[in-house]
Design an enzyme around this catalytic site. Sequence first.
Site, PDB file in Angstrom:
ATOM      1  CB  SER A  20      -0.942  -0.001   1.212  1.00 47.84           C
ATOM      2  OG  SER A  20      -0.198  -0.070   2.417  1.00 47.84           O
ATOM      3  CG  ASN A 107      -4.427  -3.743  13.481  1.00 43.94           C
ATOM      4  OD1 ASN A 107      -3.858  -3.741  12.387  1.00 43.94           O
ATOM      5  ND2 ASN A 107      -4.823  -4.861  14.084  1.00 43.94           N
ATOM      6  CB  THR A 152     -40.809  26.356 -10.851  1.00 40.81           C
ATOM      7  OG1 THR A 152     -41.850  26.771 -11.733  1.00 40.81           O
ATOM      8  CG2 THR A 152     -40.739  27.330  -9.671  1.00 40.81           C
ATOM      9  CB  SER A 274     -13.981  24.351 -30.289  1.00 38.11           C
ATOM     10  OG  SER A 274     -13.947  23.474 -31.394  1.00 38.11           O
ATOM     11  CE  LYS A 280     -18.597  24.531 -29.103  1.00 41.78           C
ATOM     12  NZ  LYS A 280     -19.889  24.099 -28.616  1.00 41.78           N
ATOM     13  CG  ASN A 282     -16.563  24.608 -25.622  1.00 41.39           C
ATOM     14  OD1 ASN A 282     -17.659  24.994 -26.047  1.00 41.39           O
ATOM     15  ND2 ASN A 282     -15.682  23.968 -26.363  1.00 41.39           N
ATOM     16  CD  GLU A 287     -18.676  21.405 -20.587  1.00 46.77           C
ATOM     17  OE1 GLU A 287     -17.978  22.346 -21.011  1.00 46.77           O
ATOM     18  OE2 GLU A 287     -18.941  20.407 -21.261  1.00 46.77           O
ATOM     19  CE1 TYR A 314      -6.554  -2.589   9.337  1.00 48.05           C
ATOM     20  CE2 TYR A 314      -5.727  -4.833   9.150  1.00 48.05           C
ATOM     21  CZ  TYR A 314      -5.817  -3.540   8.658  1.00 48.05           C
ATOM     22  OH  TYR A 314      -5.180  -3.209   7.492  1.00 48.05           O
ATOM     23  CD  GLN A 319      -3.070  -2.227   2.527  1.00 45.96           C
ATOM     24  OE1 GLN A 319      -2.390  -2.364   3.555  1.00 45.96           O
ATOM     25  NE2 GLN A 319      -2.797  -2.851   1.416  1.00 45.96           N
ATOM     26  CE  LYS A 322      -4.546   3.512   5.073  1.00 50.76           C
ATOM     27  NZ  LYS A 322      -5.285   2.220   4.895  1.00 50.76           N
TER      28      LYS A 322
HETATM   29  N1  ARG Z   1      -1.427  -0.918   5.646  1.00 48.14           N
HETATM   30  C1  ARG Z   1      -2.413  -1.308   6.600  1.00 48.14           C
HETATM   31  C2  ARG Z   1      -3.723  -0.575   6.346  1.00 48.14           C
HETATM   32  O1  ARG Z   1      -3.715   0.336   5.623  1.00 48.14           O
HETATM   33  C3  ARG Z   1      -1.920  -0.995   7.974  1.00 48.14           C
HETATM   34  C4  ARG Z   1      -2.489  -1.864   9.034  1.00 48.14           C
HETATM   35  C5  ARG Z   1      -2.004  -3.252   8.846  1.00 48.14           C
HETATM   36  N2  ARG Z   1      -2.343  -4.083   9.957  1.00 48.14           N
HETATM   37  C6  ARG Z   1      -2.226  -5.371   9.876  1.00 48.14           C
HETATM   38  N3  ARG Z   1      -2.556  -6.045  10.921  1.00 48.14           N
HETATM   39  N4  ARG Z   1      -1.820  -5.980   8.801  1.00 48.14           N
HETATM   40  O2  ARG Z   1      -4.736  -0.937   6.861  1.00 48.14           O
END
Ligand code: ARG
Length: 455
Positions: A20, A107, A152, A274, A280, A282, A287, A314, A319, A322
């Site tokens: 990640s 975690n 309206t 354009s 044009k 735009n 948009e 967890y 993961q 995000k």
């Molecule tokens: N990269 C993990 C996440 O974004 C961090 C937590 C990982 N914890 C674990 N027990 N593998 O969630």
Amino acid sequence: MWGGRFSDTPSGIMQAINVSIDFDKRLADQDIQGSLAHAAMLAKQGIISSDDHAAISQGLAEIKAEIDAGDFAWSAELEDIHLNIEGRLREKIGDAAGRLHTGRSRNDQVATDFRLWVRGNLDHFAGRLDALIRALVEQADANTDTIMPGFTHLQSAQPVTFGHHMLAYAEMFARDKSRMEDCRARMNESPLGAAALAGTPYPIDRDMTADALGFDRPMANSLDAVSARDFAIEALSAASICATHLSRLAEEIVIWTSAQFAFISLSDKYTTGSSIMPQKRNPDAAELVRAKVGRIVGATTSLMIVMKGLPLAYSKDMQEDKEPVFDAFEALDLALAAMTGMIGDMTPNKDRLAEAAGAAYSTATDLADWLVRSLNMPFRDAHHVTGTIVALAEKQGKTLDALSLADMQSVEPKITDDVFSVLSPLASASSRLSYGGTAPSNVRAQVKRWKKKLG
Ligand code: ARG
């Protein structure tokens, strides 16, 4: 990091699905802040030595400088932001780095980092929304008595003022800001110290770390602390609502800048040409603002679906929390900035707006109201008489205020000359003095209120 239990290395596929760092490196600042707070607390509680604490703080400061300078070598083998930073710390200070993770887990670490990141963005959006509201209030101030058609069903309904229309959006964006503030207040609790899921036997001080990180208090339940992501869902929900408001305003800009409406114009700053049609101009920025809501609502749905059905506490599913948030917030940030720019940039075409405001019998309601007030006619009858007069005007190809008194009297003999005082669009809008109504004097008072509020 877990070599004790493992003798083989992960397969390439395992690594590819697990890694990640490409996206969570955005949490570097928050990760370091969290670690600094945690290390200070461990030292104060006598869980690590003050020498180790000094080495950890020093090492983390150096790492932050490396990251800021773009000199940090991110490693996919080290999986994520937490292990990348800890790995580098070990290179720098040796064994003391291994003590930093006492009484915490990735975690609670990731939950803390992500909360800090979302909180910072909510604060940033509050500022962005203030700037947008300010731009709307400026336009309103310059156009308190600029008459335009109110719609309206996108059919001309009654004349309104351009300022009133701008302030309608100021109200929406102020609610968006307050939603973000509410969300911030609710999410501002610290997960740090929940450890993996159950808490820790070390005598940690969670109030101390919560305080150091600007949280109001530690979260009360360790299972909840590591597995809650409703703070991010709520932030995305607030972002989604805000994006729908932006999208509505963007749509109006697209309509208003068309040759058929020509209500406003945008400068070269917020339009594009354009490559094939030389005439044009735009409204691409509008948009794109209109479209950004797609990703933002999509991100909200995406995170809700990731979270639904996850057992406590967890799971690695989390993961996936995000990227949708990063993407949605980036989109919202840009959309807010672009909209603020366009609102400041737009010029209302007052003549065209006035002309459109008078078209399509937009003051028919005023005629009916005059019949009620001056002739004491029941509103339903007045509605009928007005309908007949509108049909007559339509037949003659005239606006209502261009009809002759004789023509009106052919429908209702008791009508007098006084009726013409209510038939112009300006008179119509100016008569709407009820609280929240469109009259220029109301709009001026609202502009004053907004200016005071914005400081
Ligand atoms: N990269 C993990 C996440 O974004 C961090 C937590 C990982 N914890 C674990 N027990 N593998 O969630």
